[in-house]
Design a protein around this motif. Structure first.
Motif, PDB file in Angstrom:
ATOM      1  N   GLY A   1     -11.060  22.106  71.585  1.00 17.07           N
ATOM      2  CA  GLY A   1     -10.214  22.079  70.260  1.00 17.07           C
ATOM      3  C   GLY A   1      -9.961  20.535  69.811  1.00 17.07           C
ATOM      4  O   GLY A   1      -8.792  20.634  69.079  1.00 17.07           O
ATOM      5  N   ILE A   2     -10.656  19.717  69.902  1.00 13.96           N
ATOM      6  CA  ILE A   2     -10.568  18.336  69.221  1.00 13.96           C
ATOM      7  C   ILE A   2     -11.507  18.299  68.083  1.00 13.96           C
ATOM      8  O   ILE A   2     -12.546  18.362  68.122  1.00 13.96           O
TER       9      ILE A   2
ATOM     10  N   GLY B   1      -0.889  12.030  73.082  1.00 16.30           N
ATOM     11  CA  GLY B   1      -0.827  12.342  74.581  1.00 16.30           C
ATOM     12  C   GLY B   1      -1.492  13.922  74.547  1.00 16.30           C
ATOM     13  O   GLY B   1      -2.414  13.922  75.793  1.00 16.30           O
ATOM     14  N   GLY B   2      -1.557  14.759  73.880  1.00 15.87           N
ATOM     15  CA  GLY B   2      -2.187  16.186  73.822  1.00 15.87           C
ATOM     16  C   GLY B   2      -3.636  15.651  73.816  1.00 15.87           C
ATOM     17  O   GLY B   2      -4.326  16.572  74.639  1.00 15.87           O
TER      18      GLY B   2
ATOM     19  N   THR C   1       2.785  18.515  82.655  1.00 16.20           N
ATOM     20  CA  THR C   1       4.156  17.794  82.945  1.00 16.20           C
ATOM     21  C   THR C   1       4.483  16.805  81.674  1.00 16.20           C
ATOM     22  O   THR C   1       5.585  16.813  81.319  1.00 16.20           O
ATOM     23  N   ALA C   2       3.613  15.907  81.349  1.00 14.88           N
ATOM     24  CA  ALA C   2       4.028  14.756  80.378  1.00 14.88           C
ATOM     25  C   ALA C   2       3.944  15.162  78.916  1.00 14.88           C
ATOM     26  O   ALA C   2       4.070  14.639  78.127  1.00 14.88           O
TER      27      ALA C   2
ATOM     28  N   ILE D   1      -2.461  23.836  75.679  1.00 17.32           N
ATOM     29  CA  ILE D   1      -3.410  23.409  76.896  1.00 17.32           C
ATOM     30  C   ILE D   1      -3.479  24.760  78.016  1.00 17.32           C
ATOM     31  O   ILE D   1      -4.504  24.838  78.558  1.00 17.32           O
ATOM     32  N   LEU D   2      -2.321  25.330  78.405  1.00 20.10           N
ATOM     33  CA  LEU D   2      -2.476  26.409  79.063  1.00 20.10           C
ATOM     34  C   LEU D   2      -3.151  27.521  78.492  1.00 20.10           C
ATOM     35  O   LEU D   2      -4.107  27.983  79.299  1.00 20.10           O
TER      36      LEU D   2
END
Length: 354
Positions: free
Chosen positions: A154-155, A171-172, A197-198, A207-208
């Motif tokens: 997904g980038i 960060g993502g 977590t971050a 992300i999940l």
């Protein structure tokens, strides 16, 4: 935890076992004595299956994953009755042989991407490194595959991203790059150590969703380490609950969420809001106290000082895992019904002292 987090994935049949862990122990020398970080941990993971390991910080979850990967700190001692990946005994491998396995058929996604990614190398260089290490592949083909995997996670503008450095990404995006790196060689098993977590809640959900999509596409097994039961409910086929370096309960996710047996598992579940059952503004449950020290000799049940159902015998008996129904087990001197009754009687007074 929102409503979507209550949906638990259940698979009727298990596929080929890819990871076998039986009687895993990890001991670390300290100035105060031997730290028993992991004690007799056993579970397995099948292809296409997600096993979530859950528990508070300091319960041995990450140390278990590092023991599987052969990445323990200097001085740590790892022993196991059986520790095998695709039938291959990991305890008998040399560091060179383990290095050949890591990043190829066995990969890991770490919690903080900035500690995983090297700041002085481009994203393209870091993504292609596993291919050059484990595959006979040319530079152009490697970069084409790196571009394709970035698009798959997904980038956007993947080709341009290959020339960027980690600090130039959010960060993502960095976490997506770390996931892409773990998947470059199409592994059979991915170990994800609290990979969201971050991240903020929106990116975490993305992300999940991505991990579940990629797991279906690659057919890989996933060992997901977390302390967040909301994530467990979304992802897990089976759950392993750890406390003080031991497995205290394990079983299908549906059983763990609907019929938790061990007082620690029950306490964890009481600490999260449940849509439709938790009153708005109501008081959530709490587990008083802290995880005990695991240095030196350990006797009895490690959870006894925090347990509303504790008995005198819990202090000095060796507590073994009890089988509940063939797929669900727990570590407690009480049977399932007695443990539930004791928890209901005493949990309220315990929480008031927390």
């Amino acid at each position: 935890m929102d409503a979507s987090a209550t949906a638990v994935a259940v698979k009727p049949l298990r596929a080929q076992t890819v990871l076998e862990v039986k009687g895993l122990d990890v001991r670390l020398p300290t100035q105060s004595g031997i730290l028993h970080a992991v004690r007799g941990v056993s579970f397995d993971v099948a292809l296409g299956e997600t096993v979530c390991v859950v528990g508070e910080s300091g319960c041995g979850k990450s140390m278990t994953s590092l023991a599987i990967m052969g990445l323990l700190p200097n001085g740590a001692v790892r022993t196991a009755d059986r520790l095998a990946f695709s039938g291959k005994d990991l305890t008998g491998l040399t560091e060179r042989q383990m290095s050949d396995l890591r990043g190829d058929k066995l990969s890991m996604i770490f919690q903080e991407p900035m500690t995983t990614l090297n700041p002085v190398y481009t994203i393209g260089d870091q993504l292609t490194e596993p291919l050059f290490r484990h595959r006979r592949i040319g530079r152009q083909e490697a970069y084409e595959k790196a571009e394709a995997i970035l698009e798959r996670v997904g980038i956007s503008g993947a080709k341009r991203r290959l020339g960027q450095y980690p600090h130039q990404l959010s960060g993502g995006l960095r976490q997506r790059v770390v996931i892409a790196m773990a998947l470059m060689c199409e592994p059979q098993l991915v170990i994800a150590d609290e990979p969201t977590t971050a991240l903020d809640v929106t990116i975490q959900a993305q992300i999940l969703h991505l991990l579940k999509q990629l797991q279906r596409e690659f057919g890989m097994g996933m060992l997901f380490i977390t302390h967040d039961l909301g994530l467990v409910a979304r992802l897990a086929d089976r759950v392993v609950v750890m406390y003080a370096g031991q497995v205290v309960e394990s079983g299908p996710a549906k059983d763990i969420f609907e019929r938790p047996v061990h007082p620690y598992t029950q306490g964890l579940l009481r600490c999260i809001p449940i849509p439709g059952r938790t009153e708005r503004g109501g008081r959530l449950g709490a587990i008083p106290g802290m995880v005990p020290s695991l240095i030196g000799g350990i006797e009895g049940c490690s959870f006894r000082s925090r347990c509303p159902a504790a008995l005198p015998r819990c202090a000095n008996e060796t507590i073994e895992l009890q089988d509940l129904n063939g797929s669900h087990s727990y570590r407690c001197v009480l049977d399932a019904a007695a443990g539930n009754d004791a928890w209901k009687r005493n949990a309220g007074s315990m929480e008031k002292t927390a």
